[in-house]
Structures are given as structure tokens and as C-alpha cells.
Design an enzyme around this catalytic site. Structure first.
Site: not given
Length: 309
Positions: A120, A260, A287
Site C-alpha cells: 500500500s 482490493d 487489500h
């Protein structure tokens, strides 16, 4: 070569980090090494997301059996905190965290030979690092990482429209009233997290720990991101590497999940620009595919790290 589970050692400590704008407040970065660092093995350095979540939820990467380097970026975990700098976008910059990463690599003596993974926000930071073409970087793994935050914002807007209308109404109400710290708004966020952050429920303890770091000290997250994943108001709002991604000159693995937050449209600029790249999508994940499809995820990472390119 992989590290044998019977010989794994864990070391941790603190790395002095100089912050020029705050010479009166010494800074330390807390790090953890799982495995042994030696000249015969290329370690994996893993960068956590947030910004501000801490490294705990990436401990799972020890499954890979390679020397693993984790650290809490400043402002979270056991590293130095600067709550007095909340809202100070001139302090919390990408360059600050790039400097910290370089400091960690030099301190541990791996700057000439390392692989880098980032999840991320950690993937955003990893991409910025790789664009500089550091000589010691061998391979790059971008885990559910966006190439552009405006694309990310559009994707989050589309995902939230998939939530029940009453949940959407709660979010919109509190965002307009700037009361995103309310229990009602946080409850709505849980509905979002359950579908698009991690579908393993209840959430694993290490993820809860990392989310707890954001609650304990939201300084970095609030300044750089904003009040939530889809309400980006911070200094990262206009962040992008779309024009520079072609400068990434090492073999790169892209991963994301079907549900996601990092939807395909936020990952595809990397795929189109990076010369040597592989993209693996996980159909049963959001995610956190390294939790949601753990066995397959680790298999794909191992294959990438040890294959010839």
C-alpha cells in the site's frame, strides 16, 4: 538461499536517524531482522503501509524463509513520534521517509544487495525509492500499491458505492460535518474494511495491532492521507509516479486482489511502464492477499525472488 526454520534468529534494535529540521529532538527508527544477514543471501526489506501502521502485519512475510528486515517508520510503533507535527505537510514528506529507508539500509549494511517489498503506502515509498535506481536494489515487489493517488481516489469512490446505502449515508454525513472521528463513522469504516481491506474476519491480531497504531497516534496518517482510505485530504492527495515509473530498472512483481482498494486501474500504470514486470492478481482477496490467500501468495513471491530474469 532460503533460511532454515530451525536456525532462524530474530534481532531488533534502534537506528539513529537525523532529522535536520528537528536537531533538538533525537530520532530513532525501530527495526527487526528475522534471519541472519550475510553476504551470501539477499535480504528482503518490507515497508509497511498507512502511513503510520507499523510493521507487525508484515511479520507474516517470514513465511518466505529469507532474511527479512522490517521497521516502524518514524511517527509510529516503537520509533520516534512527533505528535506536535500533526498537519505539518512540510515535515511529513516522501523525502523524509526515503531518507529513513536509506539510513536503515546503510546501518544494517545491506545497501549493496537487497530486495524491496512495499504494501500500500509502503509500495508507493518503494516505487519512489526504485525510481532513483539505487545500485544495491535487486528486485521490487509492489503489494497492492497505487501508481497515482487520483486514480486511487476514483477507485475508492467506486468501491464505496458497493456498500449498503445506509452505510454510504453515514460516511457522507460525517465527512461533510468533519466528524470522521465519531463512533458511527468508524462503524461504517468497519463495513468498508470487511469487504475491501481484508476478508479474513475477525481480523488477524497482527492487522488489528497495526490498525491500533493509527488510532494511538494518527499524526502521520492524518497529515499525509486524511481521515480515511477514501477521503484523502492530506499531502499525498496529488502523489503520482506515472511519469517516472519507467525509470524502475529492476525486475518487479505487482500484486493486488479482485476486491482490493488498489483496483486494477491504480496498478496498471506500473504494468505499462516498468520494463521487466509481472502482475499477479488474487481472485479471492481484497487489500491483504498475503493473509487472504496466504499459501498462494507466498508461493508467487518465492517464485519471483528466486527465478532468473
Amino acid at each position: 538461499m532460503p533460511v532454515s526454520s530451525s536456525t532462524v534468529e530474530i534481532t531488533e534494535g534502534f537506528i539513529p536517524f537525523s532529522v535536520p529540521s528537528l536537531p533538538e529532538k533525537p530520532c530513532q527508527t525501530h527495526y527487526k531482522v528475522i534471519g541472519t544477514l550475510d553476504k551470501n543471501t539477499t535480504p528482503l526489506v518490507a515497508l509497511h503501509g498507512g502511513p503510520g501502521t507499523g510493521h507487525e502485519y508484515l511479520l507474516i512475510l517470514a513465511d518466505l524463509g529469507v532474511p527479512l528486515i522490517l521497521y516502524d517508520q518514524i511517527g509510529c510503533g516503537k520509533s520516534t513520534h512527533y505528535p506536535e507535527k500533526i498537519g505539518d505537510a512540510s515535515f511529513w514528506t516522501v523525502e523524509l521517509f526515503l531518507d529513513e529507508l536509506s539510513t536503515v539500509l546503510r546501518y544494517l549494511g545491506v545497501q549493496d544487495n537487497y530486495n524491496l517489498a512495499g504494501h500500500s503506502w509502503g509500495g508507493m515509498l518503494a516505487a519512489n525509492h526504485a525510481i532513483l535506481q539505487p545500485k544495491g536494489l535487486k528486485r521490487l515487489i509492489l503489494m497492492s500499491a497505487p501508481a497515482d493517488m487520483k486514480l486511487w481516489a476514483k477507485a475508492q469512490d467506486r468501491l464505496r458505492k458497493l456498500l449498503p446505502q445506509e452505510v454510504q449515508d453515514i460516511m457522507e454525513k460525517h465527512e461533510k460535518e468533519e466528524t470522521t472521528d465519531s463512533e458511527e463513522y468508524q462503524g461504517a469504516m468497519k463495513a468498508y474494511y470487511k469487504r475491501f481491506l481484508c476478508t479474513v474476519w475477525p481480523l488477524p491480531d497482527s492487522i488489528l495491532h497495526s490498525l491500533g497504531e493509527l488510532e494511538k497516534d494518527p499524526t502521520v496518517y492524518m497529515t499525509m492521507n486524511g481521515p480515511s482510505e477514501f477521503h484523502t485530504t492530506g499531502s499525498l492527495k496529488n502523489w503520482t509516479v506515472v511519469e517516472d515509473a519507467h525509470k524502475i530498472n529492476v525486475p518487479t512483481l505487482l500484486t493486488n486482489g479482485r476486491l482490493d482498494e488498489a483496483q486494477d486501474e491504480v496498478v496498471v500504470p506500473f504494468f505499462e511502464a516498468i520494463p521487466r514486470v509481472k502482475w499477479v492478481k488474487f481472485a479471492n482477496s481484497s487489500h491483504m492477499p498475503h493473509f487472504e490467500e496466504r499459501e498462494r501468495y507466498m508461493k508467487e513471491m518465492k517464485s519471483f525472488l528466486f527465478s532468473e530474469y
